[in-house]
Every structure is written in C-alpha cells, then in structure tokens.
Scaffold this motif. Structure first.
Motif, PDB file in Angstrom:
ATOM      1  N   THR A  23      43.523  32.502  34.737  1.00  0.00           N
ATOM      2  CA  THR A  23      44.725  32.776  33.944  1.00  0.00           C
ATOM      3  C   THR A  23      44.944  34.271  33.802  1.00  0.00           C
ATOM      4  O   THR A  23      46.056  34.773  33.972  1.00  0.00           O
ATOM      5  CB  THR A  23      44.606  32.110  32.555  1.00  0.00           C
ATOM      6  OG1 THR A  23      44.512  30.696  32.739  1.00  0.00           O
ATOM      7  CG2 THR A  23      45.799  32.429  31.679  1.00  0.00           C
ATOM      8  N   CYS A  24      43.867  34.990  33.525  1.00  0.00           N
ATOM      9  CA  CYS A  24      43.944  36.441  33.394  1.00  0.00           C
ATOM     10  C   CYS A  24      44.371  37.089  34.703  1.00  0.00           C
ATOM     11  O   CYS A  24      45.279  37.928  34.731  1.00  0.00           O
ATOM     12  CB  CYS A  24      42.587  36.963  32.934  1.00  0.00           C
ATOM     13  SG  CYS A  24      42.464  38.732  32.919  1.00  0.00           S
ATOM     14  N   ARG A  27      48.073  36.305  35.525  1.00  0.00           N
ATOM     15  CA  ARG A  27      48.992  37.060  34.668  1.00  0.00           C
ATOM     16  C   ARG A  27      49.023  38.543  35.044  1.00  0.00           C
ATOM     17  O   ARG A  27      50.071  39.159  35.103  1.00  0.00           O
ATOM     18  CB  ARG A  27      48.576  36.872  33.208  1.00  0.00           C
ATOM     19  CG  ARG A  27      49.483  37.527  32.200  1.00  0.00           C
ATOM     20  CD  ARG A  27      49.055  37.250  30.763  1.00  0.00           C
ATOM     21  NE  ARG A  27      47.659  37.581  30.529  1.00  0.00           N
ATOM     22  CZ  ARG A  27      46.718  36.704  30.155  1.00  0.00           C
ATOM     23  NH1 ARG A  27      47.021  35.444  29.962  1.00  0.00           N
ATOM     24  NH2 ARG A  27      45.481  37.091  29.973  1.00  0.00           N
ATOM     25  N   GLU A  28      47.850  39.104  35.326  1.00  0.00           N
ATOM     26  CA  GLU A  28      47.757  40.544  35.572  1.00  0.00           C
ATOM     27  C   GLU A  28      48.211  40.946  36.977  1.00  0.00           C
ATOM     28  O   GLU A  28      48.855  41.972  37.142  1.00  0.00           O
ATOM     29  CB  GLU A  28      46.316  41.008  35.328  1.00  0.00           C
ATOM     30  CG  GLU A  28      46.157  42.491  35.202  1.00  0.00           C
ATOM     31  CD  GLU A  28      46.815  43.102  33.973  1.00  0.00           C
ATOM     32  OE1 GLU A  28      47.076  44.312  34.004  1.00  0.00           O
ATOM     33  OE2 GLU A  28      47.081  42.381  32.985  1.00  0.00           O
TER      34      GLU A  28
END
Length: 158
Positions: A23-24, A27-28
């Motif tokens: 997820t990180c 998103r990034e």
C-alpha cells in the motif's frame, strides 16, 4: 515514550505487513509509474524472499514506520552493477528520527552478510544526494530521466 525501533526482513508469510508495504509503495511510487495497487501487492508478495530482492521493514509499537528494498537492478540502463538500495520510505510522522539511517545500515549489513562488497542507489539531485553523501555514499555518474537529473551513487561495504 516511544517504543524501540525494530528492523527486520519481510518474509513471504508476513501477509499483513506485505499488504502494508505494498500500500505504501503503491501510494508513493506505484500509481505514478502506472501500476495498480493489486499489481504492486503481487510484486511485493513474489519479492519478499529472494537473495538480492528483499524488503526491510521498520516498526515501532506495532506500526510500520519505514521500509527499504534491496534489488538486483534498479535501473534499466545499468545492468552490470548490483545490488541496489531502493524505495527508502519513512512515514511522514516519523521522519527526522534516524529511522532511515537504521534501515540503510541494516540493508548494508544484509548485503555484506550475503557476500556483497558494494551497494548502489540512484536519487534525484538535491537534498537526497547530500543526505547519502553524509552517510559515505560516493557519486559515480549522472543521468537525466523524464527531465530530472539523477545521480548514481556507490557505497563500499568493506
């Protein structure tokens, strides 16, 4: 008082942690590069256990506070240099606390223990180059990608 920082290698069976890392990353970087969240998750699940393709996961009080990857190759233009430090990310509320240093040190230790003698990275020119330079990384060469100037850096692990 903050709990102790724990850095460990992400294992294929750490499903909840892999989801959080994916997820990180999505998103990034992933969405901007054209990858769906599910594609990023699939990649993370397959990558969570090879020799020079792994994640280190930092957590404090059961919360993820940072990640870093070590990969065989982080640039299509570079095929002879390996391994590479990649995707260093510290959650916004935990920046400036030395977590990046801990993750980088742990990555260097993992590579050294696997027989590696050097580690590479690339970063956009600017404050990141200064940050890595202060940690002993040496600039090797520059290149331009999508109108951004990047620097390839090397860290001897002797």
């Amino acid at each position: 008082m903050k709990g102790d920082l724990v850095v460990r290698r992400l294992r294929p069976l750490d499903e909840a942690d892999i989801r959080e890392v994916a997820t990180c990353l999505s998103r990034e970087w992933g969405l901007a590069l054209g990858y769906t969240p599910d594609e990023t998750l699939d990649w993370c699940q397959s990558a969570a256990g090879t020799q020079y393709l792994f994640f280190l996961f930092a957590h404090r009080d059961s919360a993820m506070v940072g990640i870093v990857m070590v990969v065989d190759n982080d640039l299509e233009i570079e095929t002879d240099r390996t391994p590479w430090l990649s995707a260093l990310y510290i959650t916004p509320g935990h920046r400036g606390q030395g977590i990046a240093h801990h993750l980088i040190d742990a990555a260097q230790d993992f590579v050294r223990n696997a027989g590696g003698t050097e580690l590479y990275l690339y970063a956009a020119k600017g404050r990141l180059i200064t940050f890595y330079g202060e940690l002993g990384w040496q600039p090797l060469e520059t290149f331009v990608q999508n109108a951004t100037d990047f620097v390839i850096m090397r860290k001897p692990l002797g």
